[in-house]
Design a protein around this motif. Structure first.
Motif, mmCIF file in Angstrom:
data_model
loop_
_atom_site.group_PDB
_atom_site.id
_atom_site.type_symbol
_atom_site.label_atom_id
_atom_site.label_comp_id
_atom_site.label_asym_id
_atom_site.label_seq_id
_atom_site.Cartn_x
_atom_site.Cartn_y
_atom_site.Cartn_z
ATOM 1 N N GLY A 93 41.519 41.588 45.183
ATOM 2 C CA GLY A 93 42.976 42.070 44.246
ATOM 3 C C GLY A 93 43.988 42.161 45.029
ATOM 4 N N TYR A 94 44.823 43.008 44.074
ATOM 5 C CA TYR A 94 46.189 43.653 44.646
ATOM 6 C C TYR A 94 45.897 44.578 45.863
ATOM 7 N N GLY A 95 46.681 44.241 47.015
ATOM 8 C CA GLY A 95 47.002 45.250 47.865
ATOM 9 C C GLY A 95 45.493 45.525 48.776
ATOM 10 N N THR A 96 45.525 46.629 49.414
ATOM 11 C CA THR A 96 44.613 46.884 49.963
ATOM 12 C C THR A 96 43.620 47.890 49.516
ATOM 13 N N VAL A 97 43.510 47.790 48.245
ATOM 14 C CA VAL A 97 42.693 48.947 47.527
ATOM 15 C C VAL A 97 41.052 49.046 47.773
ATOM 16 N N TYR A 98 40.684 47.666 47.846
ATOM 17 C CA TYR A 98 39.274 47.649 47.963
ATOM 18 C C TYR A 98 38.959 46.488 49.120
ATOM 19 N N GLN A 99 38.343 46.780 50.252
ATOM 20 C CA GLN A 99 37.820 45.881 51.110
ATOM 21 C C GLN A 99 36.402 45.553 51.011
ATOM 22 N N THR A 100 36.084 44.635 51.312
ATOM 23 C CA THR A 100 34.350 44.250 51.132
ATOM 24 C C THR A 100 33.874 44.618 52.730
ATOM 25 N N THR A 101 32.660 45.101 52.742
ATOM 26 C CA THR A 101 31.848 45.482 53.773
ATOM 27 C C THR A 101 30.832 44.438 54.213
ATOM 28 N N ASP A 102 30.330 43.692 52.993
ATOM 29 C CA ASP A 102 29.559 42.642 53.272
ATOM 30 C C ASP A 102 29.885 41.550 52.617
ATOM 31 N N ASP A 103 29.177 40.534 52.715
ATOM 32 C CA ASP A 103 29.532 39.293 51.595
ATOM 33 C C ASP A 103 29.223 39.896 50.205
ATOM 34 N N THR A 104 30.184 39.419 49.376
ATOM 35 C CA THR A 104 29.955 40.019 48.147
ATOM 36 C C THR A 104 30.356 38.907 47.136
ATOM 37 N N LEU A 105 29.468 39.166 46.005
ATOM 38 C CA LEU A 105 29.614 38.425 44.697
ATOM 39 C C LEU A 105 30.435 39.134 43.756
ATOM 40 N N ILE A 106 31.559 38.556 43.279
ATOM 41 C CA ILE A 106 32.344 39.233 42.469
ATOM 42 C C ILE A 106 32.434 38.536 41.151
ATOM 43 N N ALA A 107 32.543 39.298 40.157
ATOM 44 C CA ALA A 107 32.869 38.976 38.559
ATOM 45 C C ALA A 107 34.239 39.232 38.178
ATOM 46 N N ALA A 108 34.730 38.241 37.642
ATOM 47 C CA ALA A 108 36.159 38.784 36.931
ATOM 48 C C ALA A 108 35.835 38.887 35.499
ATOM 49 N N ILE A 109 36.267 39.981 34.840
ATOM 50 C CA ILE A 109 36.197 40.275 33.587
ATOM 51 C C ILE A 109 37.828 40.523 33.030
ATOM 52 N N PRO A 110 37.655 39.603 31.871
ATOM 53 C CA PRO A 110 38.944 39.677 31.190
ATOM 54 C C PRO A 110 39.449 40.932 30.392
ATOM 55 N N VAL A 111 39.223 41.857 30.907
ATOM 56 C CA VAL A 111 39.717 43.248 30.217
ATOM 57 C C VAL A 111 40.392 44.073 31.217
ATOM 58 N N GLY A 112 41.749 44.463 30.797
ATOM 59 C CA GLY A 112 42.573 45.216 31.703
ATOM 60 C C GLY A 112 43.158 46.361 31.051
ATOM 61 N N TYR A 113 44.046 46.997 31.632
ATOM 62 C CA TYR A 113 44.645 48.419 31.171
ATOM 63 C C TYR A 113 45.604 48.060 29.796
ATOM 64 N N CYS A 114 45.978 46.621 29.498
ATOM 65 C CA CYS A 114 46.642 46.240 28.279
ATOM 66 C C CYS A 114 45.593 46.186 26.830
ATOM 67 N N HIS A 115 44.387 46.279 27.487
ATOM 68 C CA HIS A 115 43.216 46.542 26.469
ATOM 69 C C HIS A 115 42.537 47.924 26.400
ATOM 70 N N GLY A 116 43.253 48.811 26.992
ATOM 71 C CA GLY A 116 42.730 50.221 26.882
ATOM 72 C C GLY A 116 41.974 50.473 28.017
ATOM 73 N N PHE A 117 41.660 49.558 29.018
ATOM 74 C CA PHE A 117 40.780 50.126 30.065
ATOM 75 C C PHE A 117 41.785 50.791 31.164
ATOM 76 N N SER A 118 41.645 52.070 31.261
ATOM 77 C CA SER A 118 42.391 52.838 31.975
ATOM 78 C C SER A 118 42.850 52.256 33.568
ATOM 79 N N ARG A 119 43.865 52.145 33.963
ATOM 80 C CA ARG A 119 44.311 51.906 35.189
ATOM 81 C C ARG A 119 43.823 52.864 36.140
ATOM 82 N N SER A 120 43.559 53.974 35.700
ATOM 83 C CA SER A 120 43.023 55.124 36.517
ATOM 84 C C SER A 120 41.387 55.008 36.974
#
Ligand SMILES: *Cc1c(COP(=O)(O)O)cnc(C)c1O
Length: 387
Positions: A278-305
């Motif tokens: 994702g954006y910037g350097t907020v999260y770096q994988t330590t292992d090979d990682t399986l990621i899932a994108a979920i179509p819900v974000g802060y415009c839907h009320g899921f807080s950025r915090s």
């Protein structure tokens, strides 16, 4: 589905909460269901008819626009709507015409109410809000003579449905003395008005927290919001309830949350070790990682915090939200969900298999209160009633 997530409202949970609340208030106390803030995010259009089916016949809202929405969806003729906050003078006629009652807390509105009543040739139903120490809105003790005079002189045009006040934080024991003073001030003021002939049908002061913490504030009616949706106003209030009741264990919670919030996985992919997600350097994988994108974000009320902090349920497991919560998407680490695929259900709030995520588990992580997390749920997300 057109929308990226949906909300479920559980009918049997509401029934059970209302039964519990009725036992608390006793049979003689009227119950006003508070549905401001779009019914605390549950949706006025869905919640109001449901609550009516469960026997609720008074709804409290903050403003004229919410009163209109409630008025338009209510099914029963006898159901009453009460505005506890803002109504402009030009909406007063509508309220009087439609038998919607409203709070008055200053003389300008009181005069406007009489004016609207004369124009409609019917009584305006008012709740006189008293200033007892919250120092927000309400008639001050110094206004008492002028207020009593005005009310008594205009009883042909005013029906004093209620005399009310609101407590400044009954969910915290830190406010104990302040609340005690408010109760004393209310009783004195209400008694004064009554003696002068401005008698109200309903004395009402308690919302959810005082109903538990100061049971004698129930009086003739309670105005209950958060409890009916299945949440305690604070942990303290819950502890108070447990010590008063015969229930002693934290797992004995008599309240059930009505709301669930669900979406599904929009995309799955592998990210090698050492990559940023994702954006910037907020999260770096330590292992090979399986990621899932979920179509819900802060415009839907899921807080950025909740970036790098939130959890969602996939395949019955609590999986972490990794990286920043974006405006309309977030990423979860699903490396430990064997067989996970695009389209699988994601539970943001609610249960999946034997696991559960509550709204308060969000609030704990971000210091938000349940109230705020709930009302942030946008109106556009579709709501469904489930049994
Ligand atoms: C919001 C509100 C309530 C309900 O409060 P809860 O804590 O959710 O029960 C009651 N009365 C007034 C005046 C309110 O503004």
């Amino acid at each position: 589905m057109f929308h990226t997530s949906f909300i479920e409202i559980n009918r049997s949970a509401l029934k059970s909460n209302l039964r519990f609340l009725k036992r608390l208030t006793g049979p003689d106390v009227r119950f006003c269901s508070v549905v401001k803030g779009n019914a605390y995010g549950h949706g006025i259009e869905h919640f109001v008819p449901l609550a009516e089916e469960c026997g609720v016949d008074i709804f409290g809202v903050h403003s004229a626009d919410e009163a209109l929405r409630t008025h338009l969806v209510k099914k029963k003729k006898g159901t009453h709507v009460m505005i506890m906050g803002m109504i402009d003078d030009d909406a007063l006629s509508w309220a009087v015409e439609n038998d919607v009652s409203f709070y008055v807390f200053e003389f300008e509105r009181l005069s406007a109410a009489v004016y609207a009543a004369k124009k409609q040739n019917r009584k305006a139903r008012i709740h006189v809000e008293l200033e007892t120490g919250m120092n927000r809105i309400g008639f001050s003790w110094e206004d008492r003579e002028k207020l009593a005079d005005f009310l008594v002189r205009n009883l042909d045009h005013l029906e004093i449905m209620g005399v009310s006040t609101h407590f400044a934080g009954a969910e915290s024991i830190a406010n104990y003395l302040r609340i005690q003073n408010q109760i004393a001030n209310y009783n004195r003021y209400q008694g004064y008005l009554r003696k002068k002939g401005a008698r109200a049908q309903l004395r009402h002061t308690a919302c959810s927290a005082p109903l538990i913490a100061y049971p004698h504030t129930k009086m003739d009616m309670v105005r209950v919001g958060i409890l009916q949706y299945g949440f305690w106003p604070s942990k303290e209030t819950y502890m108070q309830y447990l010590t008063q009741s015969e229930r002693k264990r934290m797992t004995d919670n008599p309240l059930r949350q009505l709301i669930s919030w669900k979406s599904k996985i929009m995309s799955i992919k592998n990210v090698p070790a050492g990559e940023f997600v994702g954006y910037g350097t907020v999260y770096q994988t330590t292992d090979d990682t399986l990621i899932a994108a979920i179509p819900v974000g802060y415009c839907h009320g899921f807080s950025r915090s909740l970036s790098n902090l939130g959890k969602v349920l996939i395949h019955g497991r609590r999986v972490p939200v990794i990286g920043m919560v974006n405006m309309n998407m977030m990423i979860a680490d699903v490396s430990h969900c064997p067989g996970v695929k695009r389209g699988d259900e994601v539970v943001i709030v609610g249960s999946q298999r034997n696991n559960r995520i509550t709204v308060s588990s969000f609030s704990d992580m971000t210091n938000d209160v349940n109230y705020e997390t709930l009302v942030r749920l946008p109106r556009e997300i579709p709501r469904h009633i489930i049994e």
